[in-house]
Structures are given as structure tokens and as C-alpha cells.
Design an enzyme around this catalytic site. Structure first.
Site, PDB file in Angstrom:
ATOM      1  N   CYS A  10       0.774  -1.316  -0.148  1.00 27.11           N
ATOM      2  CA  CYS A  10      -0.001   0.116   0.052  1.00 27.11           C
ATOM      3  C   CYS A  10       0.886   1.244  -0.028  1.00 27.11           C
ATOM      4  CB  CYS A  10      -1.003  -0.121   1.217  1.00 27.11           C
ATOM      5  SG  CYS A  10      -0.352  -0.122   2.978  1.00 27.11           S
ATOM      6  N   ASN A  64       2.286   1.473   4.387  1.00 25.08           N
ATOM      7  CA  ASN A  64       2.623   0.079   5.007  1.00 25.08           C
ATOM      8  C   ASN A  64       2.147   0.343   6.431  1.00 25.08           C
ATOM      9  OD1 ASN A  64       5.326  -1.943   5.807  1.00 25.08           O
ATOM     10  ND2 ASN A  64       3.153  -2.535   5.154  1.00 25.08           N
ATOM     11  N   CYS A  81      -1.493   0.751   7.359  1.00 27.05           N
ATOM     12  CA  CYS A  81      -3.006   0.436   7.307  1.00 27.05           C
ATOM     13  C   CYS A  81      -3.267  -0.774   6.766  1.00 27.05           C
ATOM     14  CB  CYS A  81      -3.891   1.798   7.142  1.00 27.05           C
ATOM     15  SG  CYS A  81      -3.653   3.090   7.938  1.00 27.05           S
ATOM     16  N   ARG A  82      -3.269  -0.692   5.246  1.00 28.11           N
ATOM     17  CA  ARG A  82      -3.997  -1.726   4.553  1.00 28.11           C
ATOM     18  C   ARG A  82      -2.959  -2.878   4.515  1.00 28.11           C
ATOM     19  NH1 ARG A  82      -5.076   2.011  -0.350  1.00 28.11           N
ATOM     20  NH2 ARG A  82      -3.194   3.080   0.533  1.00 28.11           N
ATOM     21  N   SER A  83      -1.935  -2.706   3.728  1.00 26.78           N
ATOM     22  CA  SER A  83      -0.727  -3.988   3.659  1.00 26.78           C
ATOM     23  C   SER A  83      -0.692  -4.719   4.785  1.00 26.78           C
ATOM     24  CB  SER A  83       0.455  -3.554   2.849  1.00 26.78           C
ATOM     25  OG  SER A  83       1.010  -2.368   3.277  1.00 26.78           O
ATOM     26  N   ASP A 103      -7.973   3.692   0.829  1.00 23.30           N
ATOM     27  CA  ASP A 103      -7.151   4.269   1.747  1.00 23.30           C
ATOM     28  C   ASP A 103      -8.120   4.788   3.082  1.00 23.30           C
ATOM     29  OD1 ASP A 103      -5.400   5.515   3.670  1.00 23.30           O
ATOM     30  OD2 ASP A 103      -4.418   6.613   1.823  1.00 23.30           O
TER      31      ASP A 103
HETATM   32  P1  4NP Z   1      -1.695   2.489   4.002  1.00 26.77           P
HETATM   33  O1  4NP Z   1      -2.571   4.086   4.590  1.00 26.77           O
HETATM   34  O2  4NP Z   1      -1.347   3.087   2.698  1.00 26.77           O
HETATM   35  O3  4NP Z   1      -2.772   1.895   3.834  1.00 26.77           O
HETATM   36  O4  4NP Z   1      -0.778   2.495   4.863  1.00 26.77           O
HETATM   37  C1  4NP Z   1      -1.843   5.251   4.648  1.00 26.77           C
HETATM   38  C2  4NP Z   1      -0.921   5.423   5.720  1.00 26.77           C
HETATM   39  C3  4NP Z   1      -0.492   6.683   5.921  1.00 26.77           C
HETATM   40  C4  4NP Z   1      -0.635   7.759   4.989  1.00 26.77           C
HETATM   41  C5  4NP Z   1      -1.517   7.641   3.878  1.00 26.77           C
HETATM   42  C6  4NP Z   1      -2.093   6.378   3.830  1.00 26.77           C
HETATM   43  N1  4NP Z   1       0.125   9.029   5.019  1.00 26.77           N
HETATM   44  O5  4NP Z   1      -0.092   9.966   4.197  1.00 26.77           O
HETATM   45  O6  4NP Z   1       1.069   9.085   5.926  1.00 26.77           O
END
Ligand code: 4NP
Length: 161
Positions: A13, A16, A18-20, A130
Site C-alpha cells: 500500500c 505500510n 494500514c492496509r498492507s 485508503d
Molecule cells: P496505508 O494508509 O497506505 O494503507 O498504510 C496510509 C498511511 C499513511 C498515509 C497515507 C495512507 N500518510 O499519508 O501518511
């Protein structure tokens, strides 16, 4: 599968956190429950290095724990060039992640790339949204999608062997 008989799966993702890592925890749980831990190697990473070394987002960890998945030992890392050769399935959570991967991936390994939700039977969505800037419901929805896709991915790997 590789020469050592192990299939390597990498979930990707943006951050790294939340989703992955949710996908890593859920798929690991399913693979272990089916007694296949020695056959499938599982990891996750981000296209960005923004959360390198950090534990997953508390909201993701809490929603996963509610459903019986432990994310507490996971730490953020960024995709590396060597991942494209090492991992046979490099599964992006959304199209933006996939296009980042396509831009970096050596041509010889482009067949390793795909979208995770291609494996989710009965799911209309193509992307895991996201959840970072939203509320708790977003994290619960991520879990629903990830559980469905994880079951489908394991079935696909088993059909192939
Ligand atoms: P992820 O979510 O891609 O599912 O881990 C996010 C985590 C952090 C951010 C964006 C999306 N950020 O902007 O810091």
C-alpha cells in the site's frame, strides 16, 4: 513457486501502516490455520518510506485484534528493487500503488504484479480504499475486503499447485 518450493507473497500500500499490514496479518493467520506456513512466505511494504520502522496505525491494529488478528509485531518498510525478483505475487491495494510498482519494476518481473482484490470473490470493488484520513468504519471495511481477498488468494495458490 521458487526452487525451494516456497511461494512468496508481498502486500503493498502507500504507508505500510494500514492496509498492507492488515493483509499480511490476515493472510498469515489463514495460511497458518491451514497448516501451510512452511509453504508460503508473506510480507508487506509501502511504496513510500514515510512510516519506515513504525508499528501499524492503532486503528488498524484495534480493528484487526477485534477479529482475532495480531498486528503488533509488524513494522513499516518501503519497497526495494530486490523485492520484485524475490516475491512471486506483489499485490497492490489500489491502482495508485500498482502504477508506482509498475514504474519501478524490472520488465522481467512485471508478471509478479497485480491488484489484491482480483482474488476477492463476490466483491464489486477493485481497490482497498485508503482508510487513513477517515473514521473507524473505513478500517472495518478494509478488514472485510482483505478477508475476502485472502480466502480467494489462498484458493488460487492451492489450485495452482
Ligand atoms: P496505508 O494508509 O497506505 O494503507 O498504510 C496510509 C498511511 C499513511 C498515509 C497515507 C495512507 N500518510 O499519508 O501518511
Amino acid at each position: 513457486m521458487s526452487a525451494d518450493g516456497v511461494t512468496r507473497v508481498l502486500f503493498v500500500c502507500l504507508g505500510n501502516i494500514c492496509r498492507s499490514p492488515t493483509a499480511e496479518a490476515v493472510f498469515t493467520n489463514i495460511v497458518e490455520a491451514r497448516g501451510l506456513a512452511g509453504d508460503i512466505d508473506i510480507d508487506s511494504c509501502g511504496t513510500s518510506g514515510w512510516h519506515k520502522g513504525e508499528p501499524p496505525d492503532e486503528r488498524a491494529t484495534r480493528e484487526a485484534a477485534r477479529r482475532g488478528y495480531d498486528m503488533t509485531a509488524l513494522r513499516g518498510r518501503q519497497i526495494e528493487l530486490r523485492d520484485f525478483e524475490r516475491f512471486h505475487y506483489i499485490l497492490a491495494m489500489d491502482y495508485a500503488n500498482l502504477s508506482e510498482l509498475q514504474a519501478m519494476c524490472p520488465a522481467a518481473f512485471s508478471g509478479h504484479l497485480g491488484l489484491f482484490l482480483e482474488f476477492a470473490a463476490g466483491v464489486d470493488e477493485e481497490e482497498v480504499p485508503d482508510p487513513y484520513y477517515g473514521g473507524d468504519a473505513g478500517f472495518s471495511h478494509v478488514l472485510d475486503l482483505v478477508e475476502a481477498a485472502s480466502e480467494g488468494l489462498l484458493s488460487a495458490l492451492q489450485r495452482r499447485d
